[in-house]
Motif scaffolding. Structure first.
Motif, PDB file in Angstrom:
ATOM      1  N   ALA A 192       2.829   3.982  15.242  1.00  0.00           N
ATOM      2  CA  ALA A 192       3.747   5.101  15.474  1.00  0.00           C
ATOM      3  C   ALA A 192       4.355   5.027  16.866  1.00  0.00           C
ATOM      4  O   ALA A 192       5.554   5.262  17.048  1.00  0.00           O
ATOM      5  N   ARG A 193       3.543   4.688  17.861  1.00  0.00           N
ATOM      6  CA  ARG A 193       4.066   4.586  19.226  1.00  0.00           C
ATOM      7  C   ARG A 193       5.081   3.445  19.335  1.00  0.00           C
ATOM      8  O   ARG A 193       6.130   3.594  19.967  1.00  0.00           O
ATOM      9  N   ASP A 194       4.788   2.300  18.721  1.00  0.00           N
ATOM     10  CA  ASP A 194       5.724   1.178  18.744  1.00  0.00           C
ATOM     11  C   ASP A 194       7.042   1.555  18.074  1.00  0.00           C
ATOM     12  O   ASP A 194       8.123   1.146  18.519  1.00  0.00           O
ATOM     13  N   LEU A 195       6.968   2.332  17.006  1.00  0.00           N
ATOM     14  CA  LEU A 195       8.179   2.758  16.307  1.00  0.00           C
ATOM     15  C   LEU A 195       9.028   3.650  17.207  1.00  0.00           C
ATOM     16  O   LEU A 195      10.253   3.498  17.292  1.00  0.00           O
ATOM     17  N   ASP A 247       0.835  -1.198   0.000  1.00  0.00           N
ATOM     18  CA  ASP A 247       0.000   0.000   0.000  1.00  0.00           C
ATOM     19  C   ASP A 247       0.871   1.250   0.000  1.00  0.00           C
ATOM     20  O   ASP A 247       1.583   1.534   0.973  1.00  0.00           O
ATOM     21  N   ARG A 248       0.808   2.032  -1.081  1.00  0.00           N
ATOM     22  CA  ARG A 248       1.668   3.206  -1.210  1.00  0.00           C
ATOM     23  C   ARG A 248       1.356   4.250  -0.156  1.00  0.00           C
ATOM     24  O   ARG A 248       2.254   4.913   0.361  1.00  0.00           O
ATOM     25  N   LEU A 249       0.094   4.416   0.194  1.00  0.00           N
ATOM     26  CA  LEU A 249      -0.281   5.410   1.187  1.00  0.00           C
ATOM     27  C   LEU A 249       0.303   5.043   2.553  1.00  0.00           C
ATOM     28  O   LEU A 249       0.825   5.898   3.263  1.00  0.00           O
ATOM     29  N   VAL A 250       0.247   3.762   2.902  1.00  0.00           N
ATOM     30  CA  VAL A 250       0.815   3.304   4.172  1.00  0.00           C
ATOM     31  C   VAL A 250       2.330   3.485   4.157  1.00  0.00           C
ATOM     32  O   VAL A 250       2.931   3.911   5.152  1.00  0.00           O
ATOM     33  N   ARG A 251       2.963   3.189   3.029  1.00  0.00           N
ATOM     34  CA  ARG A 251       4.415   3.375   2.922  1.00  0.00           C
ATOM     35  C   ARG A 251       4.788   4.835   3.143  1.00  0.00           C
ATOM     36  O   ARG A 251       5.750   5.140   3.838  1.00  0.00           O
ATOM     37  N   ARG A 252       4.034   5.743   2.541  1.00  0.00           N
ATOM     38  CA  ARG A 252       4.330   7.172   2.696  1.00  0.00           C
ATOM     39  C   ARG A 252       4.148   7.599   4.145  1.00  0.00           C
ATOM     40  O   ARG A 252       4.941   8.376   4.681  1.00  0.00           O
ATOM     41  N   ALA A 253       3.122   7.105   4.789  1.00  0.00           N
ATOM     42  CA  ALA A 253       2.884   7.452   6.187  1.00  0.00           C
ATOM     43  C   ALA A 253       4.018   6.939   7.072  1.00  0.00           C
ATOM     44  O   ALA A 253       4.490   7.645   7.976  1.00  0.00           O
ATOM     45  N   ILE A 254       4.482   5.712   6.814  1.00  0.00           N
ATOM     46  CA  ILE A 254       5.576   5.150   7.612  1.00  0.00           C
ATOM     47  C   ILE A 254       6.848   5.967   7.418  1.00  0.00           C
ATOM     48  O   ILE A 254       7.590   6.217   8.374  1.00  0.00           O
ATOM     49  N   THR A 255       7.112   6.396   6.203  1.00  0.00           N
ATOM     50  CA  THR A 255       8.292   7.224   5.943  1.00  0.00           C
ATOM     51  C   THR A 255       8.247   8.499   6.773  1.00  0.00           C
ATOM     52  O   THR A 255       9.248   8.908   7.375  1.00  0.00           O
ATOM     53  N   LEU A 256       7.091   9.138   6.833  1.00  0.00           N
ATOM     54  CA  LEU A 256       6.951  10.344   7.647  1.00  0.00           C
ATOM     55  C   LEU A 256       7.167  10.044   9.123  1.00  0.00           C
ATOM     56  O   LEU A 256       7.829  10.807   9.839  1.00  0.00           O
TER      57      LEU A 256
END
Length: 330
Positions: free
Chosen positions: A256-259, A206-215
């Motif tokens: 995000a919290r786990d990261l 999922d490109r949207l999820v990938r972009r969110a993870i990058t941020l």
């Protein structure tokens, strides 16, 4: 130096040589010697626009103990530099060790020199490398790899660590430490030292999820509101939450919290920062908030984890990677 090369790896590497080459800070090339080369001797233009001049055209590789390739901004539309590729193959045939700094490793791969080998790459470029060169084994959990005639480095300030590694090999530890101390670096980190950045590994379609993870990876020091994250990637909060759950099995807030907690785990293992400092650096409101979530995730408090990590043979939770295949780490 390749087109739009990155300035920090270049400066960190060459300054370590410069300071080891002479007494004090006089910059004479007494113990170390270097030249700056581009394919036709043209000025080397960095990614920030600064130019290095004068440069010389490629010289006989046999003149050098090492040839260092400083990579630059990756743009797949750029024309392939066949002259540089041929020169690197010529150097390899002459058994001159090649050093790939930052994305310089991409040039070594394109020249056909990394087949069957692992290469060190920055966590930031790990995804680009695996996508473009699926047959290459990238390593993003260490600063550099010295495989004899091929050395690869994640770039950034780690380029100074690699340069110090080579200075120590040829001139002795005292000269390497002299350079680093003048550069205000306490000590040389070994190649196996981990990159100070958690990385999400695994193929995410999922490109949207990938972009969110990058941020999220780029803002580990703050708790980004989910409405803001959704706006940054161009969707609604509801859609973002749905896509995360479909792809990873958890919502974006928990992910995000786990990261950020994994980042805190890395800091506990590899820095001397206090638990209060680590909690603040990972974007938690206070130490109690950080400790509560840390214990919920890892089963022990931050202080207990630090004590366990410092004991010989003590068990460690892997602080580097948050795997997503099957979501076992989530």
């Amino acid at each position: 130096m390749l087109r739009r090369f990155t300035m920090l790896p270049f400066a960190a590497f060459v300054d370590c040589l410069r300071l080891a080459a002479d007494e004090g800070d006089r910059s004479r090339q007494l113990r170390c010697h270097w030249v700056f080369m581009t394919s036709a001797g043209q000025d080397a233009i960095s990614s920030c626009g600064a130019a290095v001049t004068p440069c010389t055209a490629f010289r006989d590789p046999a003149e050098f103990d090492y040839i260092v390739v400083i990579g630059g901004v990756q743009d797949e539309r750029d024309r392939v530099d066949t002259t540089t590729q041929a020169y690197l193959r010529q150097a390899a045939d002459a058994q001159v060790p090649l050093v790939g700094l930052c994305t310089g490793v991409f040039a070594l791969i394109q020249a056909g020199l990394m087949s069957g080998r692992r290469c060190c790459v920055s966590w930031y470029h790990h995804g680009d490398l695996t996508r473009r060169f699926p047959d290459i084994e990238p390593v993003a959990d260490r600063l550099f790899i010295d495989d004899g005639h091929l050395l690869t480095c994640a770039g950034g300030i780690a380029s100074a660590d690699l340069a110090a590694h080579l200075v120590e090999r040829h001139l002795g530890k005292a000269w390497a430490m002299k350079s680093l101390h003048i550069m205000l670096i306490d000590e040389a980190r070994r190649g196996a030292h981990p990159q100070p950045q958690p990385v999400v590994f695994g193929k995410i379609e999922d490109r949207l999820v990938r972009r969110a993870i990058t941020l999220l990876e780029q803002h580990l020091g703050e708790a980004i509101a989910m409405d803001v994250l959704a706006e940054r990637v161009g969707t609604s909060r509801r859609n973002l939450e749905r896509r995360f759950r479909e792809t990873l099995g958890v919502g974006p807030q928990k992910f995000a919290r786990d990261l950020r907690l994994r980042y805190g785990l890395w800091l506990l293992h590899y820095t001397g920062k206090s638990i209060t400092e680590i909690g603040e650096r990972c974007g938690f409101a206070d130490t109690a908030h950080f400790s509560r979530h840390f214990r919920s995730t890892f089963g022990v408090t931050p202080s207990e984890m630090r004590k366990r990590a410092s004991e010989p043979g003590g068990d460690r939770v892997d602080p580097f990677f948050l795997h997503v295949e099957g979501h076992p780490a989530l």
